[in-house]
Design a protein around this motif. Structure first.
Motif, PDB file in Angstrom:
ATOM      1  N   VAL A 100       0.910  -1.248   0.012  1.00 18.85           N
ATOM      2  CA  VAL A 100      -0.204   0.076  -0.179  1.00 18.85           C
ATOM      3  C   VAL A 100       0.809   1.122   0.083  1.00 18.85           C
ATOM      4  N   VAL A 101       1.966   1.170   0.897  1.00 18.13           N
ATOM      5  CA  VAL A 101       2.820   2.350   0.683  1.00 18.13           C
ATOM      6  C   VAL A 101       3.468   2.682  -0.576  1.00 18.13           C
ATOM      7  N   THR A 316     -11.238   8.081  -1.958  1.00 19.37           N
ATOM      8  CA  THR A 316     -11.862   6.768  -2.278  1.00 19.37           C
ATOM      9  C   THR A 316     -11.085   5.875  -1.795  1.00 19.37           C
ATOM     10  N   MET A 317      -9.726   5.665  -1.879  1.00 21.85           N
ATOM     11  CA  MET A 317      -8.701   4.501  -1.270  1.00 21.85           C
ATOM     12  C   MET A 317      -9.068   4.274   0.245  1.00 21.85           C
ATOM     13  N   GLY A 560      -3.469  -0.419   5.391  1.00 19.30           N
ATOM     14  CA  GLY A 560      -2.806  -1.458   4.514  1.00 19.30           C
ATOM     15  C   GLY A 560      -1.639  -2.151   5.475  1.00 19.30           C
ATOM     16  N   LEU A 561      -1.262  -1.435   6.400  1.00 20.30           N
ATOM     17  CA  LEU A 561      -0.032  -2.236   7.069  1.00 20.30           C
ATOM     18  C   LEU A 561      -0.697  -3.082   8.192  1.00 20.30           C
ATOM     19  N   LYS A 562      -1.866  -2.710   8.613  1.00 25.47           N
ATOM     20  CA  LYS A 562      -2.701  -3.664   9.647  1.00 25.47           C
ATOM     21  C   LYS A 562      -3.095  -4.877   8.848  1.00 25.47           C
ATOM     22  N   TYR A 563      -3.584  -4.702   7.425  1.00 28.74           N
ATOM     23  CA  TYR A 563      -4.055  -5.903   6.934  1.00 28.74           C
ATOM     24  C   TYR A 563      -3.042  -6.922   6.657  1.00 28.74           C
ATOM     25  N   GLY A 564      -1.829  -6.588   6.437  1.00 30.58           N
ATOM     26  CA  GLY A 564      -0.820  -7.505   5.958  1.00 30.58           C
ATOM     27  C   GLY A 564      -0.442  -7.615   4.595  1.00 30.58           C
ATOM     28  N   TRP A 571      -6.359  -6.307  -1.884  1.00 29.67           N
ATOM     29  CA  TRP A 571      -7.420  -5.062  -1.700  1.00 29.67           C
ATOM     30  C   TRP A 571      -6.928  -4.317  -2.867  1.00 29.67           C
ATOM     31  N   VAL A 572      -5.573  -4.142  -3.333  1.00 22.75           N
ATOM     32  CA  VAL A 572      -5.168  -3.220  -4.615  1.00 22.75           C
ATOM     33  C   VAL A 572      -5.919  -3.753  -5.985  1.00 22.75           C
TER      34      VAL A 572
END
Length: 638
Positions: A100-101, A316-317, A560-564, A571-572
């Protein structure tokens, strides 16, 4: 339970009578709800005596009340939760979970490149926003027509040739005018160009417009879509639907075309309105596509449009990742079902409503602020002031200019039958010819003296035009001197004749009621539409845009960092599909839907030149004394 105090709550799950050895997977969803009843005494909803029961679901509420009354419930689907106290812990895992980053960083890099291009295009587009005052307008002519010329979007529609237009009405025709602008290109592909054309007096009901060009340049062929002419005195408008090529090698190959005004049923036809609304919709309403080709006169710049796209994307993201992969509530009732595969539950509808409320209001407000900002009035530079002061002429050049101005005045008067002035025979070459032209001008003054209604619009504009022209001639006589006349007495005689005519016409123009343009019939409705904000609101718009972008970026990376890593990749992919649908399917469908609505239901064409008309009318409402001072100072009229 909450009355016990703040802290961390734990959920204990104990399987009952579970005999299998496989691990048991559980999904837990949280939601908030209230049981309310209508209190007729306070005329409001109240929860006194009511509480939420244990059998409550997101789609139906279990209310326990100690009284009977009309009651209702509210429910809210909670997004995925994230612990803000563990922010540092989440960001420490960037090396393992960089998906995500990396995505957000790529979007910001693309944004910086696009903004640099948009800034460069905005600089080139600044001059295109200005209305073109035709250089071959007569400085003393005060009857104004606003011409709006639309060039087509098809390949090679723009022209490099010099275009000439002539307006032909029931009471006369205008001189041929060159539609050029020394400070900007005109008639580019998909362009909308506005020109202010002036005539000595009204042309009456417009019957035709004649367009032609000299077939010069590399791409002379020109596809004209339509020409809209607006009489700024009466606010009457004529639409000339061209939709044809003008030039060799395209269409009929003609260099000159004549068009008649369209009838009302042609203007309000489905094809005309649908084509116009679709074009304007994609160039202005579609926030993504409008970056490439925005309206020339819109205060909403490309840089602002790109930044609003970035803010909308980030928002939106953030909203998408908050509600992504929520557990499906099996007890959520079905609201709509078109097929077995297309089913909408109350949970999905609530997620859509909550997402829209989080995302759209703030972004729509930012876009509205940028659209409605009134730009600062540019200050006149020293170079512009120097351009207004022409170089001094020699006496012979001044005499040639004097004869030319007088001949132009007589020719203009002879073109209208109401003035009863015959045309000149040949060119003017001497002081004797100058006095012959003055004799014809005196015929107009005698006609004016015998007129029973000198305050008729034609005589108002005609007398002003003749008076301003004679003021200009009087100034030219002072520069010339007696050497170009048969004798000093002849020069003095001519000078006195001009002064006496000016004095009489000045008295007539002062007594005449000033002709003001009537307000448009729908002026009350347009006031709300043309509402503008002060220029400093741009700082408020940028502050809101930056704030929402920073907040959205932070929460997107946090989730994003929490989801892994694996969940972030999924998700992307879903986010990319959702973005593609929004830009290339939903937004174009919205533009086409609005165009069909306007074409079938409203059948109305927008007044696209309303802002320019307001600027011209504000400058037009000047007094007769200001008009005279403009001629004395050498300006080309107000």
């Amino acid at each position: 339970m909450l009355n016990l105090g703040l802290g961390t709550w734990y959920l204990k799950v104990t399987p009952v009578n579970y005999m299998e050895k496989k691990n048991l997977t559980l999904r837990v969803m949280s939601f908030t709800s209230r049981c309310l009843f209508w209190n007729p005494d306070s005329q409001d909803w109240s929860d006194d005596g009511c509480k939420v029961g244990i059998r409550s679901q997101p789609g139906e509420m279990h209310c326990l009340c100690n009284h009977l009354t009309f009651f209702g419930s509210s429910y809210f689907v909670m997004p995925n939760t994230v612990d803000l106290s563990r922010t540092a812990e989440y960001f420490s895992t960037i090396n393992e979970n960089y998906v995500v980053v990396l995505l957000v960083s790529a979007f910001y890099a693309l944004y910086l490149v696009t903004v640099a291009w948009a800034w460069w295009e905005d600089r080139k587009a600044v001059k295109k926003r200005n209305l073109t005052l035709l250089t071959d307008n007569n400085p003393c002519a005060q009857y104004r027509y606003l011409l709006t010329v639309y060039t087509g979007h098809r390949r090679g529609a723009g022209t490099s040739a010099k275009v000439v237009v002539t307006l032909i009405g029931s009471e006369g025709e205008s001189d041929p005018h060159h539609l050029t602008d020394p400070e900007k290109p005109v008639f580019e592909r998909g362009g909308v160009d506005m020109f202010l054309l002036t005539t000595p007096f009204s042309l009456g009901e417009l019957q035709t417009v004649r367009l032609c060009h000299d077939n010069s340049g590399n791409c002379p062929a020109w596809y004209a879509v339509k020409v809209v002419v607006k009489n700024l005195q009466t606010m009457q408008r004529w639409h000339f639907l061209c939709n044809s090529w003008i030039g060799q090698g395209k269409g009929t190959g003609e260099l000159q075309r004549t068009f008649t005004p369209a009838q009302k049923n042609e203007i309000t036809s489905f094809s005309n309105i649908f084509r116009s609304k679709t074009t304007s919709g994609f160039k202005d309403e579609h926030i993504w596509i409008s970056v490439l080709d925005p309206p020339h006169r819109s205060p909403f710049t490309r840089v602002q449009r790109v930044s609003c796209c970035m803010s909308l994307l980030l928002c939106t993201m953030a909203v998408n990742i908050m509600f992504w992969n929520l557990p499906v509530d099996p007890n959520s009732p079905v609201v709509f079902q078109f097929t077995s595969a297309l089913v909408f539950t109350s949970q999905e509808i609530m997620i859509g409503v909550e997402s829209a409320l989080l995302m759209f209001p703030i972004n729509i407000l930012i876009i509205t602020i940028f659209r409605s900002i009134k730009p600062k009035d540019p200050k006149e530079s020293k170079d512009d002031l120097l351009k207004k002061n022409p170089c001094p002429q020699t006496p012979s050049e001044a005499f040639e200019t004097l004869l030319k101005d007088v001949k132009m005045l007589v020719d203009a008067l002879s073109k209208n039958k109401k003035n009863n002035v015959p045309p000149l025979d040949g060119d003017l070459t001497s002081g004797t010819d100058f006095n012959t032209a003055l004799d014809l001008i005196e015929m107009f003054i005698l006609q004016l003296q015998g007129e029973q209604n000198p305050s008729e619009p034609h005589w108002i504009h005609a007398s002003r035009y003749v008076c301003l022209s004679l003021l200009h001639v009087s100034k030219g006589l002072e520069k010339v001197g007696p050497e170009f006349f048969p004798s000093p007495e002849a020069y003095n005689y001519s000078t006195n004749r001009v002064k006496h005519m000016v004095q009489y016409l000045d008295q007539v123009c002062t007594k005449q009621a000033p002709e003001r343009p009537p307000p448009p019939p729908s002026s009350k409705k347009k006031k709300g539409k043309s509402c503008s904000l002060p220029w400093w609101f741009v700082f408020i718009g940028w502050f809101m845009l930056l704030s929402i972008s920073v907040i959205s970026t932070f929460f997107t990376m946090l989730y994003g960092l929490k989801y892994g890593k694996e969940s972030s990749i999924k998700w992307v992919l879903s986010m990319g599909l959702s973005l593609f649908q929004s830009i290339f399917i939903l937004q174009p469908l919205k533009v086409l839907g609005l165009a069909i609505f306007f074409a079938l239901i409203l059948k109305r064409m927008d007044d696209e030149e309303s802002d320019e008309v307001e600027k011209i009318l504000s400058a037009q409402n000047c007094s007769w004394e200001q008009l005279k001072r403009g001629v004395y100072s050498g300006d080309k009229g107000p």
